[in-house]
Design a protein around this motif. Structure first.
Motif, mmCIF file in Angstrom:
data_model
loop_
_atom_site.group_PDB
_atom_site.id
_atom_site.type_symbol
_atom_site.label_atom_id
_atom_site.label_comp_id
_atom_site.label_asym_id
_atom_site.label_seq_id
_atom_site.Cartn_x
_atom_site.Cartn_y
_atom_site.Cartn_z
ATOM 1 N N UNK A 1 6.463 -5.681 4.257
ATOM 2 C CA UNK A 1 6.180 -6.458 3.227
ATOM 3 C C UNK A 1 5.647 -5.662 2.024
ATOM 4 N N UNK A 2 4.696 -4.698 2.092
ATOM 5 C CA UNK A 2 3.752 -4.240 1.121
ATOM 6 C C UNK A 2 5.033 -3.253 0.180
ATOM 7 N N UNK A 3 5.387 -2.875 1.543
ATOM 8 C CA UNK A 3 6.475 -1.762 0.243
ATOM 9 C C UNK A 3 7.779 -2.765 -0.700
ATOM 10 N N UNK A 4 7.668 -3.176 -0.138
ATOM 11 C CA UNK A 4 9.425 -4.241 -0.778
ATOM 12 C C UNK A 4 8.869 -4.697 -2.141
ATOM 13 N N UNK A 5 7.249 -5.057 -1.864
ATOM 14 C CA UNK A 5 6.832 -4.833 -3.313
ATOM 15 C C UNK A 5 7.098 -4.371 -4.408
ATOM 16 N N UNK B 1 2.175 8.313 2.629
ATOM 17 C CA UNK B 1 3.244 6.963 1.522
ATOM 18 C C UNK B 1 2.529 6.512 0.832
ATOM 19 N N UNK B 2 3.304 6.914 -0.295
ATOM 20 C CA UNK B 2 2.425 6.470 -2.021
ATOM 21 C C UNK B 2 2.804 4.720 -1.883
ATOM 22 N N UNK B 3 3.592 3.930 -1.695
ATOM 23 C CA UNK B 3 3.570 3.120 -1.310
ATOM 24 C C UNK B 3 2.891 2.028 -0.687
ATOM 25 N N UNK B 4 2.391 3.175 0.218
ATOM 26 C CA UNK B 4 1.504 1.863 1.021
ATOM 27 C C UNK B 4 0.239 2.249 1.694
ATOM 28 N N UNK B 5 -0.556 2.716 0.303
ATOM 29 C CA UNK B 5 -1.916 3.330 -0.087
ATOM 30 C C UNK B 5 -2.297 2.038 -0.293
ATOM 31 N N UNK B 6 -1.620 1.194 -1.060
ATOM 32 C CA UNK B 6 -2.617 -0.399 -0.670
ATOM 33 C C UNK B 6 -2.516 -1.330 -0.231
ATOM 34 N N UNK B 7 -1.937 -1.145 1.283
ATOM 35 C CA UNK B 7 -2.074 -1.207 2.504
ATOM 36 C C UNK B 7 -3.350 -0.497 3.312
ATOM 37 N N UNK B 8 -4.170 0.182 2.691
ATOM 38 C CA UNK B 8 -4.469 1.257 3.137
ATOM 39 C C UNK B 8 -5.953 0.045 4.245
ATOM 40 N N UNK B 9 -6.121 0.826 5.545
ATOM 41 C CA UNK B 9 -7.420 -0.329 6.060
ATOM 42 C C UNK B 9 -7.019 -1.219 6.820
ATOM 43 N N UNK B 10 -5.266 -2.434 6.612
ATOM 44 C CA UNK B 10 -5.225 -3.532 7.450
ATOM 45 C C UNK B 10 -4.577 -2.989 8.163
ATOM 46 N N UNK C 1 5.456 -3.634 15.677
ATOM 47 C CA UNK C 1 4.899 -4.161 14.641
ATOM 48 C C UNK C 1 4.609 -3.939 13.569
ATOM 49 N N UNK C 2 3.393 -3.630 13.102
ATOM 50 C CA UNK C 2 3.065 -3.314 12.527
ATOM 51 C C UNK C 2 3.537 -2.510 11.216
ATOM 52 N N UNK C 3 4.454 -2.440 11.537
ATOM 53 C CA UNK C 3 5.962 -2.054 10.284
ATOM 54 C C UNK C 3 6.621 -3.160 10.006
ATOM 55 N N UNK C 4 7.011 -4.401 10.643
ATOM 56 C CA UNK C 4 7.384 -5.300 10.019
ATOM 57 C C UNK C 4 6.040 -6.214 9.583
ATOM 58 N N UNK D 1 8.154 7.750 -1.142
ATOM 59 C CA UNK D 1 8.522 6.547 -1.642
ATOM 60 C C UNK D 1 8.449 5.362 -0.852
ATOM 61 N N UNK D 2 9.062 4.105 -1.736
ATOM 62 C CA UNK D 2 10.047 3.237 -0.905
ATOM 63 C C UNK D 2 11.060 3.336 -1.176
ATOM 64 N N UNK D 3 11.565 2.778 -0.856
ATOM 65 C CA UNK D 3 13.944 2.462 -1.001
ATOM 66 C C UNK D 3 14.070 2.239 -2.738
ATOM 67 N N UNK D 4 13.435 2.538 -3.306
ATOM 68 C CA UNK D 4 13.667 1.676 -4.481
ATOM 69 C C UNK D 4 13.870 2.702 -5.437
#
Ligand SMILES: [Zn+2]
Length: 494
Positions: free
Chosen positions: A106-110, A81-90, A98-101, A140-143
């Motif tokens: 929130x990361x992908x929504x950006x 998921x390219x759009x989740x890389x900013x969230x890697x490692x947390x 629950x991890x998705x929520x 990608x994200x939904x956008x």
């Protein structure tokens, strides 16, 4: 002008076999396809062999590999998921839902903000390419607009890839959900058209492909899955990617939402299982589901880093292989915390060893007169691979040819063969490259006087490969080559 590479080469053949060729010649056409391969060529015979292939020295570029360098096919990442890389490692203390929520949505929504996509995606692609991934299946994200940015950047980077926009119209937060089936389908068709209009590569075929991306069954209404199934049926060559049987709570929710007997049956009902379908995870697939996937020709992307990180479980890769299901590896950022398929190789090895150890324990208990119902399923069909640890040949296969098969690109990539594309890594396990652990095998190294040269024989080459797979990282990858063109690596300076 053709380019001829001369030096050690690793060439995967099958789940059980790869070739280690210490003195190999590979000729690559200006379009990036392999023209011919000559094995076991002594240096003294180099000019003779080139002459036999009508390669005058002035008509080719000859690249001789340096000490402790070798070529191998590029790595195939069948799920990320390219759009989740900013969230890697947390977020690794949570499980999937629950991890998705809490983290992922929130990361992908950006990525609603196209400017954010333009800032984030170049670095994401650069890191993945430099990790040695020559072919990548991106979510990608939904956008729509942000995913067009992703597609354009991947195209410009010259990576072989699939890019899809998530379809998700239920069970998602209000700020990150598609408003209607129509919007979801229309934007998907728009992205497919956009990707198909991008210029082709020098070889005349596109390196970048669109891919239908229903996020997972839970996030799609029946109506949406039905419409996506219709899109798929109208476009038999359009690849499909989604998730399957990653987590027990997820599977229970799918069965209750769709009133189906199994997760696989849910997708099959909507004509979404076929030979170009890539299913991520498959941790809890039953044998009946494996039989169905094999019948449909669908492939599984094994993502062990993510499966460990989110406490999902361990996919039974050996059993999938015994059932004839295609299997490749996926980093699944950011369920996985690494952009590198090397990390997946390491964790796939560990997962297979844990499964083998557990199966051995169950066998001992059973032979001691105790019955273990949970183990019966595993022991019913030992097969060639079930409950066996994955060998180096198998791990290499999953990361290259296996992944190519999952993407239906086995005739183009995954190994070195005449007429295939030259998608390759130039790897160095020289002492001054990469992980300090690689030092360990060269006790003759003189830190003040330089390095003792070691010529490649078959045994040392197989050791170089294993050390690279387990101790290596992007610092050992000098060149990342796609369709004959260098697009990344430590020695790439555009
Ligand atoms: Zn995923």
């Amino acid at each position: 002008m053709s380019t001829v590479y001369y030096g050690p080469v690793i060439n995967p053949q099958s789940v059980t076999d790869y070739r280690a060729l210490p003195q190999c010649l590979i000729c690559v056409s200006p379009q990036g396809d392999i023209e011919w391969i000559a094995e076991d060529v002594e240096r003294a015979n180099l000019n003779d062999v080139l002459a036999q292939h009508d390669c005058a020295p002035s008509a080719i570029t000859l690249v001789c590999l340096a000490d402790r360098e070798f070529l191998m096919p590029g790595l195939v990442d069948t799920h990320t998921h390219a759009c989740q890389v900013p969230n890697m490692g947390v977020g690794g203390e949570m499980e999937l839902l629950p991890w998705l929520d809490n983290y992922t949505f929130p990361t992908e929504a950006r990525f609603k903000d196209v400017k954010y996509a333009e800032r984030a995606y170049p670095d994401v692609i650069r890191r993945i390419v430099n990790s040695g991934t020559t072919t990548c299946c991106y979510y990608g994200s939904l956008h729509l607009e942000a995913t067009k940015v992703l597609a354009s950047l991947v195209h410009d980077a010259g990576q072989r890839a699939f890019v899809g926009k998530c379809n998700m119209n239920q069970n998602c937060p209000p700020n990150y959900i598609e408003s209607s089936v129509k919007e979801s389908v229309d934007t998907t068709l728009d992205l497919i058209n956009y990707i198909e209009q991008l210029p082709k590569s020098a070889c005349g075929e596109p390196l970048l492909h669109p891919i239908l991306t229903p996020r997972f069954a839970i996030s799609c209404t029946e109506e949406l899955l039905a419409r996506l199934g219709e899109v798929a049926q109208k476009n038999p060559k359009l690849a499909i990617q989604t998730h399957i049987s990653e987590n027990k709570a997820e599977i229970a929710l799918v069965k209750s939402l769709f009133k189906t007997k199994s997760y696989a049956e849910t997708y099959d009902k909507f004509h979404l299982l076929r030979d170009n379908t890539i299913l991520a995870h498959g941790v809890y697939l039953t044998e009946d589901e494996m039989v169905l996937l094999a019948k449909r020709g669908s492939g599984v992307s094994h993502c062990p880093t993510s499966n460990f990180y989110l406490s999902s479980g361990m996919a039974r890769v050996g059993m999938l292989l015994d059932h004839g299901v295609k299997v490749g590896l996926g980093t699944d950022a950011a369920g996985g915390y690494s952009p590198s398929i090397l990390t997946e190789i390491q964790h796939a090895s560990i997962a297979s060893k844990v499964l083998a150890i557990q199966a051995g324990d169950k066998k001992c208990k059973c032979s001691g007169g105790h019955s273990e119902s949970s183990g019966e399923d595993d022991m019913k069909q030992p097969g060639q691979f079930t409950n066996q640890k994955l060998t180096i040949a198998a791990l290499l296969f999953l990361a290259t040819l296996g992944g190519a098969g999952v993407c239906c690109l086995q005739d183009r990539i995954g190994s070195f063969e005449k007429k295939k594309a030259f998608d390759a890594l130039l790897v160095s396990v020289h002492d001054d490259r990469g992980n300090p652990a690689l030092w360990g095998y060269n006790p003759d190294r003189d830190l003040t006087q330089g390095v003792t040269a070691q010529s490649a024989d078959k045994k040392s080459l197989t050791e170089w490969l294993e050390r690279f797979l387990f101790c290596g990282d992007d610092r050992n990858i000098k060149k990342v080559i796609v369709q004959g063109r260098t697009i990344g690596g430590r020695d790439y300076h555009p």
